[in-house]
Each structure stands twice: as structure tokens, then as C-alpha cells.
Design an enzyme around this catalytic site. Structure first.
Site, PDB file in Angstrom:
ATOM      1  N   SER A 293      32.451 -54.704 -11.054  1.00  0.00           N
ATOM      2  CA  SER A 293      33.488 -54.428 -12.037  1.00  0.00           C
ATOM      3  C   SER A 293      33.522 -55.470 -13.160  1.00  0.00           C
ATOM      4  O   SER A 293      32.580 -55.579 -13.936  1.00  0.00           O
ATOM      5  CB  SER A 293      34.834 -54.321 -11.320  1.00  0.00           C
ATOM      6  OG  SER A 293      35.820 -53.792 -12.152  1.00  0.00           O
ATOM      7  N   ASP A 304      22.594 -58.465 -22.216  1.00  0.00           N
ATOM      8  CA  ASP A 304      22.245 -57.691 -23.409  1.00  0.00           C
ATOM      9  C   ASP A 304      22.074 -58.567 -24.642  1.00  0.00           C
ATOM     10  O   ASP A 304      21.245 -58.279 -25.507  1.00  0.00           O
ATOM     11  CB  ASP A 304      23.309 -56.630 -23.678  1.00  0.00           C
ATOM     12  CG  ASP A 304      23.115 -55.382 -22.822  1.00  0.00           C
ATOM     13  OD1 ASP A 304      22.202 -55.389 -21.977  1.00  0.00           O
ATOM     14  OD2 ASP A 304      23.866 -54.412 -23.004  1.00  0.00           O
ATOM     15  N   LYS A 318      30.021 -50.799 -10.219  1.00  0.00           N
ATOM     16  CA  LYS A 318      31.302 -50.162 -10.545  1.00  0.00           C
ATOM     17  C   LYS A 318      31.504 -50.230 -12.056  1.00  0.00           C
ATOM     18  O   LYS A 318      31.835 -51.281 -12.596  1.00  0.00           O
ATOM     19  CB  LYS A 318      32.458 -50.849  -9.823  1.00  0.00           C
ATOM     20  CG  LYS A 318      33.820 -50.229 -10.149  1.00  0.00           C
ATOM     21  CD  LYS A 318      34.938 -50.957  -9.441  1.00  0.00           C
ATOM     22  CE  LYS A 318      36.293 -50.394  -9.837  1.00  0.00           C
ATOM     23  NZ  LYS A 318      36.636 -50.669 -11.251  1.00  0.00           N
TER      24      LYS A 318
END
Length: 454
Positions: A293, A304, A318
Site C-alpha cells: 500500500s 520511477d 495493494k
């Protein structure tokens, strides 16, 4: 009272016949809805009247609500007074017990993760263990809350858990002394010239705790470190705003995460503000199957932006956002309202975060026989609608020479946490002047935070 509710439902169905023809489409849908509600009330009355044991209205209605929400996804739920209190306690950072996050699975209580430095963690309980008995009494088939209540008790008292661990032939007992579990959201330490920031949860104290850790590490060393290891292993997540705040501490600019709801236009994007609290120093993030999460938001954002090297094992997966809607002073509805996406548009739902370098925890002697539970294993989990076409390189089947040592060999070498040891050594290599110069001169990707020289 029950009869009047039943008649009211039937009356509403009859009233629908009077709606003008121009709303016929909507009316037909509503009629079907009220027919279903009528059937629900019929079943409710039949159970009340004929079930083998007497059962009260509150129990039946709560069961119906729980069943409705459980049919949606694993993370939507009704929070009664007990659940609501437990949730607030967790986000505020302390609770009483033995330090276990558990989940019900087909009538069995399964350990998701032990809280760091808790009685459960010190006793060696692991993710994937099953708890079958509490103080010798079988808990199979019990409601999760009831089983958890049996493990709670006054600090200083003992509780005996019977554990079934995949890979072991026989169950074994562990006696734990209950204590007040103080969840310290952020811990830090220094190994050599490397700063280690261990984030255990995303509560209200997490963002400030990370910023404080930067200052404390500098003071402990008397200078800035070579870089940072951010340990997100066994971190079950928590507050979205704290995941954004932590990510912002390492990023100078660019998107951190986007949140996308039911409609195509329902998109919220969150961006980093100018300033990198880590001063552009190298960062390694540790993840494992317990990283979930909010922790995956941080790992995904830094990955990224090429701001951190992700080491460890694939995370939990999740990729959904829940909001808590208070219903009364002590009850609430926790409902999944959106999916989140990393800056490059990836959804981690089901698949999780793949590390840049897979590093197994070879100091864990039981790791091969223990199953790893992830989001994709949960019943009714959301389907990932944006699956990347990542094809793994062909495996030549040869063992990786870096990971051939056994847990006993590492123990003799005073290595008790192989993944952390590997991460610290990686930072030591990345923090050399030659590597720092190369990183500073490398062209940055669009939106990526650019490394800075010290």
C-alpha cells in the site's frame, strides 16, 4: 417494527408503478432493486423466526453488511465500535498485545507480519505462519476479531500460541509476554558511513519522523552520510498523505502518485515540492512481500524517478485507496474509492513492485518452505487493468554466486540480516566520489529528481 419495515418496502415497490412513462428505464431498475430488498427482508424475517438459535437484529444486520462489503474487495469493510477504535489506535501509533498483524483465511488465522521489536518478532514468528490454538484452545473457524481478542490481555501476562509453519513437520508452541506495543513509525541507525531509515508504518508521525532521521544521522556522523538505506520491509502501509510526504523528502520535483476513481475524469495527482531533504545522495529502498500500500507508493515513486535502487523481493501488490467515512460517533465505513498509479502510469495492484535487484533473505533459514501471501492471493481482489508486458529474461538455471551462503555461514560471519547488509554495501559502493560524479553528470529522465554533488 419488522412488519412495518416489510410493508414499507412492499409499499415502495407498488408506488413505483405510478412513475410517469418518461422515466420508465430508471423506474424499471428501481423496481428490481426494491424486489431484491423485499427478498432480503423476507429472508431476514425467516431467519429471525426459524433459525435453530435465537439471534438478534444487530447481529444479522452486521452480518449482512459485512457480506455485502466482503463481496467487493478485501479492503472494504464496516467498522463497528471495536474495529473503529482499533483502526484509530493503529494510525495514532500504539496498542496493546503481542505485536502481530494477522488475517483470517478460510477459518484460519494467518500471520501477515510481526511488528518490529515486539514479543512476536523477538520470538521469531514469521509472515505466513498459521495460529491454530491460543492457550491450548482451538481457534479454527472463529471470527478474526474474536481470535485477536484472545491474544490481547494486560501487559505482563503470558499467552501461548500454537504455530503451524509450512516446511516444518510438526506444530510448535510459543509463549509470549504481552506488553504495550509502541509503534515507532520511524527508526534510524548508522552503519559505517551509511544512514539507515527504517519506516515501520505510515501513521501521522511518519513524515516528521523521516525528516528528523535525516538530522539525527548527520549529527551522529558529524557530516552527511554516503547515502541512505530506506527499509520498507514488512511495512503494511497506512496513510496516503504520509506516503506522499515521505516520497517528497527524496524528490525535488515531479509527480509522486496519481489517484483514479470510477470515472475517467476523476483523477487526482500529487507532486513533489522543490527541495530534496536527502541532498541528492544515493538511496537504496528495501522491499519484500510484506511491503504494501503506502509503502509501495514510496517505492514506486522513487523507482520511477530513478531516485533510488530497489532491492529485495517483490512487494505485496495493494494498489487501491480506501477512505474512512464515519457513520456514527463510533462506527464507520471503510470503502475502496480509487486505484493509485506510479508516476510512469504503472498500477501495482496484484503485481506489486519488482525490485531492480532481487536479493533473497538468505539469513532466514525457513524462507524456501514458507508461502508468501500477496494481494493476488486474497479473495475478491481488484483486477489490475493496466498490466505491463514485462517479459523476464530467460533463466539459465544456475545459482547466483552472491547468494550461495547458508544462514549458518552468515551467522558465523555476524550477518543476521543479509538484505540489509547487501543494501549497506551497495550504498558504500554508490557513495564513492567516482560514482557520485558519474551520477551527477548522467542525463536525467523527464520528471526525474537530479542527483546533486555534496
Amino acid at each position: 417494527m419488522r412488519k412495518s419495515l416489510f410493508l414499507k418496502s412492499a409499499g415502495l415497490v407498488a408506488a413505483m408503478a405510478l412513475i410517469p412513462a418518461f422515466t420508465a428505464g430508471t423506474a424499471a431498475s428501481d423496481v428490481e432493486t426494491y424486489k431484491e430488498l423485499d427478498q432480503f427482508m423476507s429472508i431476514f424475517e425467516r431467519v429471525k423466526a426459524e433459525y435453530v438459535d435465537k439471534v438478534d437484529d444487530k447481529t444479522l444486520i452486521k452480518g449482512a453488511i459485512d457480506g455485502m462489503l466482503a463481496s467487493l474487495d478485501p479492503h472494504s469493510s464496516y467498522l463497528d465500535a471495536r474495529d473503529f477504535k482499533n483502526m484509530r489506535t493503529t494510525t495514532e501509533g500504539n496498542y496493546g498485545g503481542v505485536g502481530l498483524t494477522v488475517q483470517g483465511e478460510d477459518g484460519v488465522i494467518k500471520v501477515v507480519t510481526p511488528t518490529e521489536d515486539s514479543p512476536a518478532a523477538r520470538a521469531g514468528l514469521k509472515s505466513g505462519d498459521y495460529i491454530t490454538h491460543v492457550d491450548g484452545k482451538l481457534i479454527y473457524g472463529e471470527q478474526l476479531d474474536d481470535a485477536v481478542d484472545k491474544m490481547k490481555g494486560p501487559a505482563g501476562t503470558d499467552v501461548r500460541l500454537t504455530i503451524v509453519r509450512p516446511g516444518r513437520d510438526k506444530p510448535f508452541d510459543v509463549t509470549l509476554k504481552r506488553e504495550i506495543i509502541e509503534i515507532k513509525a520511524v527508526k534510524w541507525e548508522v552503519k559505517g558511513d551509511v544512514g539507515i531509515i527504517n519506516i515501520n508504518s505510515f501513521s501521522k508521525a511518519t513524515g516528521p519522523g523521516v525528516r528528523s532521521a535525516f538530522v539525527s544521522i548527520d549529527k551522529a556522523l558529524g557530516h552527511r552520510p554516503l547515502g541512505y538505506v530506506v527499509d520498507l520491509r514488512a511495512n503494511p502501509g497506512g496513510l496516503l498523505d504520509q506516503a506522499i510526504e515521505v516520497s517528497d523528502s527524496f524528490l525535488d520535483h515531479g509527480e509522486i502518485v496519481s489517484q483514479r476513481g470510477r470515472e475517467k475524469t476523476d483523477i487526482q495527482r500529487y507532486y513533489a515540492r522543490p527541495g530534496d531533504d536527502a541532498h541528492g545522495l544515493p538511496v537504496v529502498v528495501l522491499v519484500d512481500p510484506g511491503t504494501a500500500s503506502a509503502a509501495e507508493i514510496v517505492a514506486g515513486a522513487l523507482q520511477d524517478h530513478k531516485r533510488a535502487l530497489i532491492l529485495g523481493e517483490r512487494s505485496f501488490g495493494k494498489g487501491s485507496v480506501q477512505t474512512v467515512m464515519p457513520l456514527t460517533d463510533d462506527t464507520a465505513l471503510r470503502l475502496t474509492i480509487a486505484r493509485y498509479y506510479t508516476p510512469s502510469g504503472r498500477s501495482v495492484q496484484e503485481g506489486g513492485i519488482d525490485p531492480d535487484i532481487i536479493v533473497p533473505q538468505i539469513t532466514d533459514a525457513d524462507r524456501r518452505g514458507r508461502p508468501r501471501m500477496r494481494e493476488s492471493d486474497l479473495r475478491h481482489h481488484l483486477i489490475n487493468e493496466v498490466k505491463a508486458d514485462d517479459k523476464l529474461l530467460e533463466d539459465d538455471g544456475k545459482p547466483d554466486p552472491r547468494f550461495e551462503e547458508t544462514a549458518d555461514q552468515l551467522k558465523k560471519a555476524n550477518v543476521t540480516d543479509f538484505q540489509l547488509d547487501y543494501a549497506v554495501k551497495t550504498i558504500a559502493r554508490l557513495g564513492t566520489p567516482a560514482i557520485q560524479t558519474a551520477l551527477a553528470e548522467a542525463p536525467a529522465l523527464p520528471g526525474a529528481a537530479k542527483p546533486r554533488k555534496r
